[in-house]
Motif scaffolding. Structure first.
Motif, short mmCIF file in Angstrom:
data_model
loop_
_atom_site.label_atom_id
_atom_site.label_comp_id
_atom_site.label_asym_id
_atom_site.label_seq_id
_atom_site.Cartn_x
_atom_site.Cartn_y
_atom_site.Cartn_z
N LYS A 289 0.85 -1.18 0.00
CA LYS A 289 0.00 0.00 0.00
C LYS A 289 0.89 1.23 0.00
O LYS A 289 2.03 1.19 0.45
N ASN B 60 0.14 6.88 2.73
CA ASN B 60 -1.03 7.25 3.52
C ASN B 60 -1.86 6.02 3.88
O ASN B 60 -2.30 5.87 5.03
N ASP B 61 -2.07 5.14 2.92
CA ASP B 61 -2.89 3.95 3.18
C ASP B 61 -2.25 3.02 4.20
O ASP B 61 -2.95 2.48 5.07
N ASN C 133 -2.53 4.56 7.67
CA ASN C 133 -3.90 4.43 8.17
C ASN C 133 -4.18 2.99 8.60
O ASN C 133 -4.85 2.76 9.61
N GLU C 134 -3.67 2.01 7.87
CA GLU C 134 -3.86 0.62 8.27
C GLU C 134 -3.21 0.36 9.63
O GLU C 134 -3.82 -0.25 10.51
N GLY D 295 -5.29 2.01 12.28
CA GLY D 295 -6.71 1.67 12.37
C GLY D 295 -7.60 2.86 12.06
O GLY D 295 -8.71 2.98 12.59
N THR D 296 -7.11 3.75 11.20
CA THR D 296 -7.86 4.93 10.81
C THR D 296 -8.10 4.90 9.31
O THR D 296 -7.58 4.03 8.61
N THR D 297 -8.85 5.84 8.81
CA THR D 297 -9.06 5.96 7.37
C THR D 297 -9.03 7.43 6.98
O THR D 297 -9.45 8.29 7.76
N GLY D 298 -8.53 7.70 5.78
CA GLY D 298 -8.60 9.03 5.22
C GLY D 298 -7.66 10.06 5.81
O GLY D 298 -7.74 11.23 5.46
N LYS D 299 -6.78 9.67 6.69
CA LYS D 299 -5.84 10.64 7.29
C LYS D 299 -4.54 10.65 6.49
O LYS D 299 -4.20 9.71 5.83
N ALA E 161 -2.23 9.95 10.79
CA ALA E 161 -2.57 8.59 11.20
C ALA E 161 -1.60 8.09 12.27
O ALA E 161 -2.01 7.56 13.31
#
Length: 81
Positions: A57, A60-61, A64-65, A68-72, A77
């Protein structure tokens, strides 16, 4: 303990790795328990343990993984960890 608002990606990686003054790549390798890998590779290995390069990934992805967040953003993150 969460990171500091406005801190850089490098600062957050050093915080997570319990290091100081390392470049982002070096801190990511310490955090992931790897050595000699690029930033993206080290973080993908930290997240999955076995993820193949073709499935890595982006920055950013993967951050975030890990968080445990999304879109940051990557830094935002990692600050949540």
């Amino acid at each position: 303990m969460a990171g500091t608002a406005g801190s850089s990606l490098t600062a957050e990686l050093n915080r997570l790795a319990s290091t100081t003054g390392k470049a982002a790549q070096g801190a990511a390798n310490v955090y992931a328990g790897t050595s000699g890998l690029g930033l993206i590779a080290a973080l993908n290995i930290k997240a999955s343990g076995v993820r193949q390069p073709s499935a890595y990934k982006g920055l950013n992805d993967i951050c975030n993984e890990l968080a445990g967040t999304t879109g940051k953003s990557a830094s935002d993150a990692l600050r949540t960890l």
